[in-house]
Write a protein that holds these residues in place. Structure first.
Motif, PDB file in Angstrom:
ATOM      1  N   SER A   1       3.157 -17.208  -4.125  1.00 24.38           N
ATOM      2  CA  SER A   1       2.243 -17.690  -3.088  1.00 24.38           C
ATOM      3  C   SER A   1       1.673 -19.054  -3.468  1.00 24.38           C
ATOM      4  N   SER A   2       1.438 -19.859  -2.455  1.00 22.05           N
ATOM      5  CA  SER A   2       0.845 -21.173  -2.672  1.00 22.05           C
ATOM      6  C   SER A   2       0.172 -21.611  -1.373  1.00 22.05           C
ATOM      7  N   GLY A   3      -0.971 -22.273  -1.499  1.00 22.89           N
ATOM      8  CA  GLY A   3      -1.686 -22.702  -0.314  1.00 22.89           C
ATOM      9  C   GLY A   3      -2.122 -21.504   0.509  1.00 22.89           C
ATOM     10  N   ASN A   4      -1.809 -21.535   1.791  1.00 26.13           N
ATOM     11  CA  ASN A   4      -2.177 -20.441   2.682  1.00 26.13           C
ATOM     12  C   ASN A   4      -1.023 -19.481   2.953  1.00 26.13           C
ATOM     13  N   LYS A   5       0.064 -19.627   2.184  1.00 28.02           N
ATOM     14  CA  LYS A   5       1.229 -18.790   2.405  1.00 28.02           C
ATOM     15  C   LYS A   5       1.383 -17.787   1.259  1.00 28.02           C
ATOM     16  N   GLN A   6       1.551 -16.552   1.615  1.00 24.76           N
ATOM     17  CA  GLN A   6       1.779 -15.503   0.623  1.00 24.76           C
ATOM     18  C   GLN A   6       3.218 -15.036   0.725  1.00 24.76           C
ATOM     19  N   ARG A   7       3.919 -15.051  -0.395  1.00 25.38           N
ATOM     20  CA  ARG A   7       5.315 -14.626  -0.437  1.00 25.38           C
ATOM     21  C   ARG A   7       5.450 -13.534  -1.488  1.00 25.38           C
ATOM     22  N   LEU A   8       5.815 -12.347  -1.065  1.00 26.16           N
ATOM     23  CA  LEU A   8       6.030 -11.223  -1.960  1.00 26.16           C
ATOM     24  C   LEU A   8       7.515 -10.930  -2.048  1.00 26.16           C
ATOM     25  N   GLY A   9       7.998 -10.703  -3.241  1.00 25.41           N
ATOM     26  CA  GLY A   9       9.416 -10.437  -3.438  1.00 25.41           C
ATOM     27  C   GLY A   9       9.673  -8.997  -3.830  1.00 25.41           C
ATOM     28  N   HIS A  10      10.798  -8.754  -4.489  1.00 22.31           N
ATOM     29  CA  HIS A  10      11.123  -7.430  -4.983  1.00 22.31           C
ATOM     30  C   HIS A  10      10.210  -7.080  -6.166  1.00 22.31           C
ATOM     31  N   ILE A  11      10.248  -5.838  -6.619  1.00 22.20           N
ATOM     32  CA  ILE A  11       9.415  -5.452  -7.754  1.00 22.20           C
ATOM     33  C   ILE A  11       9.785  -6.300  -8.968  1.00 22.20           C
ATOM     34  N   SER A  12       8.818  -6.495  -9.844  1.00 21.00           N
ATOM     35  CA  SER A  12       9.001  -7.435 -10.951  1.00 21.00           C
ATOM     36  C   SER A  12      10.000  -6.946 -11.991  1.00 21.00           C
ATOM     37  N   LYS A  13      10.101  -5.631 -12.184  1.00 16.51           N
ATOM     38  CA  LYS A  13      10.991  -5.040 -13.204  1.00 16.51           C
ATOM     39  C   LYS A  13      10.718  -5.595 -14.594  1.00 16.51           C
ATOM     40  N   GLN A  14       9.456  -5.900 -14.890  1.00 21.48           N
ATOM     41  CA  GLN A  14       9.107  -6.473 -16.185  1.00 21.48           C
ATOM     42  C   GLN A  14       8.751  -5.425 -17.228  1.00 21.48           C
ATOM     43  N   GLY A  15       8.693  -4.171 -16.819  1.00 20.46           N
ATOM     44  CA  GLY A  15       8.349  -3.120 -17.762  1.00 20.46           C
ATOM     45  C   GLY A  15       9.583  -2.384 -18.264  1.00 20.46           C
ATOM     46  N   SER A  16       9.382  -1.135 -18.651  1.00 21.99           N
ATOM     47  CA  SER A  16      10.460  -0.307 -19.193  1.00 21.99           C
ATOM     48  C   SER A  16      11.402   0.133 -18.077  1.00 21.99           C
ATOM     49  N   SER A  17      12.640  -0.296 -18.133  1.00 21.52           N
ATOM     50  CA  SER A  17      13.625   0.126 -17.126  1.00 21.52           C
ATOM     51  C   SER A  17      13.911   1.616 -17.253  1.00 21.52           C
ATOM     52  N   PHE A  18      13.847   2.143 -18.447  1.00 23.91           N
ATOM     53  CA  PHE A  18      14.067   3.575 -18.662  1.00 23.91           C
ATOM     54  C   PHE A  18      12.987   4.400 -17.970  1.00 23.91           C
ATOM     55  N   MET A  19      11.726   3.975 -18.086  1.00 20.31           N
ATOM     56  CA  MET A  19      10.635   4.721 -17.459  1.00 20.31           C
ATOM     57  C   MET A  19      10.695   4.607 -15.945  1.00 20.31           C
ATOM     58  N   ARG A  20      11.081   3.443 -15.428  1.00 20.41           N
ATOM     59  CA  ARG A  20      11.236   3.302 -13.976  1.00 20.41           C
ATOM     60  C   ARG A  20      12.318   4.246 -13.472  1.00 20.41           C
ATOM     61  N   PHE A  21      13.407   4.351 -14.204  1.00 20.73           N
ATOM     62  CA  PHE A  21      14.489   5.264 -13.818  1.00 20.73           C
ATOM     63  C   PHE A  21      13.982   6.701 -13.756  1.00 20.73           C
ATOM     64  N   LEU A  22      13.228   7.122 -14.767  1.00 21.12           N
ATOM     65  CA  LEU A  22      12.706   8.487 -14.792  1.00 21.12           C
ATOM     66  C   LEU A  22      11.757   8.740 -13.628  1.00 21.12           C
ATOM     67  N   LEU A  23      10.907   7.755 -13.317  1.00 21.08           N
ATOM     68  CA  LEU A  23       9.942   7.931 -12.231  1.00 21.08           C
ATOM     69  C   LEU A  23      10.642   8.003 -10.874  1.00 21.08           C
ATOM     70  N   VAL A  24      11.680   7.201 -10.673  1.00 27.53           N
ATOM     71  CA  VAL A  24      12.420   7.251  -9.410  1.00 27.53           C
ATOM     72  C   VAL A  24      13.122   8.604  -9.267  1.00 27.53           C
ATOM     73  N   GLU A  25      13.737   9.074 -10.357  1.00 26.28           N
ATOM     74  CA  GLU A  25      14.410  10.370 -10.310  1.00 26.28           C
ATOM     75  C   GLU A  25      13.414  11.500 -10.061  1.00 26.28           C
ATOM     76  N   ALA A  26      12.286  11.461 -10.766  1.00 29.76           N
ATOM     77  CA  ALA A  26      11.283  12.508 -10.596  1.00 29.76           C
ATOM     78  C   ALA A  26      10.662  12.444  -9.206  1.00 29.76           C
ATOM     79  N   GLY A  27      10.509  11.233  -8.661  1.00 27.64           N
ATOM     80  CA  GLY A  27       9.916  11.078  -7.334  1.00 27.64           C
ATOM     81  C   GLY A  27      10.747  11.727  -6.252  1.00 27.64           C
ATOM     82  N   GLN A  28      12.076  11.682  -6.386  1.00 27.73           N
ATOM     83  CA  GLN A  28      12.933  12.299  -5.372  1.00 27.73           C
ATOM     84  C   GLN A  28      12.788  13.816  -5.347  1.00 27.73           C
ATOM     85  N   THR A  29      12.452  14.380  -6.516  1.00 31.11           N
ATOM     86  CA  THR A  29      12.188  15.820  -6.555  1.00 31.11           C
ATOM     87  C   THR A  29      10.759  16.123  -6.121  1.00 31.11           C
TER      88      THR A  29
END
Length: 331
Positions: A253-281
């Motif tokens: 974002s800059s000025g009066n415009k806000q731009r949001l993209g995809h998730i940052s994926k800056q954390g543990s990819s393994f934990m994100r995988f587990l949370l996505v799998e657990a979320g579907q259940t």
């Protein structure tokens, strides 16, 4: 006190040493492991060593622990951002780490204990074997489809596996099929043994047992969450946890415009995988998550909805850990 900035590599380390009593400054290059072990064992008095996160250095951490030295590990991205110059050498990196430590600007991060790191190896071992089994099953599906056998998930039933074994194929295709089938059986046995160990570890921790009361959260996800977050009090809010796990959108974002993209994926990819799998259940056993998933899947897509559920699940598990709640106490 001796303060040491260490630029760690697999075969050697470049260090910058500062004695805050005498003001003396030194630079050295130590080869691994013998020369480095001899040097650190020769030091007496309080010693503080700083280095970047990410280096494969468990033996070095154990060495410093045995010598009674203090180890600080810092965020590599923030350390690099502290140096605007384009020139990068091992000596400059060691001096930069030392400078940040002396000026009390070192971006120190939390470190798990040796025992916690060892249990993480158990989780990663099971995860990699699961991925390997999925790859092997995909190859078997391709072999079956090439022979006109279309059974989908039913291929993994006892009848489907027997039909696959008896499927007529040419010599080399049949040999490959037999080897892949043996690999699946071996991996099934290994994963079953690891499942017992993971459940034993999870049931031995009160925090993990509490998380397993949430629908869809099994021993793997509960144990992974406990070991990933560690001291949960270090997170000020659930939003910090979502950011730590890389489940927040990137923003430009800059000025009066806000731009949001995809998730940052800056954390543990393994934990994100587990949370996505657990979320579907979890959506099958939790009415609130099910309704939220259905709304977003209809509005956006199922993939976006899965990530949303993973984030909500992470937030719930954080509050359950922080307040020592079970799922019933959460609602």
């Amino acid at each position: 006190m001796l303060i040491i900035g260490c630029d760690f590599h697999s075969g050697f380390q470049q260090i910058a040493i500062f004695d805050n009593l005498t003001g003396e400054f030194q630079e050295r290059k130590l080869l691994h492991p013998g020369e480095a072990a001899e040097f650190y064992r020769s030091l007496s008095g309080p010693v503080r060593v700083g280095m970047e996160a990410g280096a494969p250095c468990q033996w070095f951490r154990r060495l410093l622990g045995e010598c009674g030295h203090e180890l600080w590990v810092g965020d590599a991205a923030r350390i690099r951002a502290a140096e605007p110059r384009k020139q990068k050498t091992d000596r400059r990196d060691a001096e930069l780490i030392l400078k940040l430590m002396v000026e009390e600007r070192f971006p120190r991060i939390w470190l798990p204990s040796e025992a916690e790191r060892d249990v993480r190896q158990l989780l990663m071992d099971r995860h990699h074997r699961m991925r390997r089994r999925t790859q092997v099953k995909n190859q078997l599906q391709a072999l079956a489809l090439n022979q006109g056998m279309q059974k989908g998930r039913k291929l993994w039933s006892a009848a489907g596996m027997q039909q696959l074994r008896e499927l007529p194929m040419m010599e080399h295709a049949a040999r490959r099929r037999d080897e892949l089938l043996r690999t699946v059986v071996e991996l099934d046995s290994q994963i079953a043994e690891l499942d017992v160990l993971v459940r034993h570890q999870a049931e031995g921790r009160e925090d993990a047992r509490r998380l397993m009361t949430h629908p869809g959260v099994g021993p793997q996800t509960a144990l992974g969450m406990v070991l990933t977050l560690g001291e949960v009090g270090r997170f000020e809010s659930a939003k910090k946890v979502a950011s730590y796990l890389g489940l927040i959108p990137g923003e430009y974002s800059s000025g009066n415009k806000q731009r949001l993209g995809h998730i940052s994926k800056q954390g543990s990819s393994f934990m994100r995988f587990l949370l996505v799998e657990a979320g579907q259940t979890a959506v099958r056993g939790d009415e609130r998550l099910r309704r939220a998933y259905a709304r977003l899947a209809a509005k956006k897509s199922r993939a976006v909805a899965k990530v949303m559920v993973a984030r909500r699940l992470a937030v719930r598990l954080y509050w359950m850990l922080r307040n020592e709640w079970t799922y019933a106490e959460l609602y």
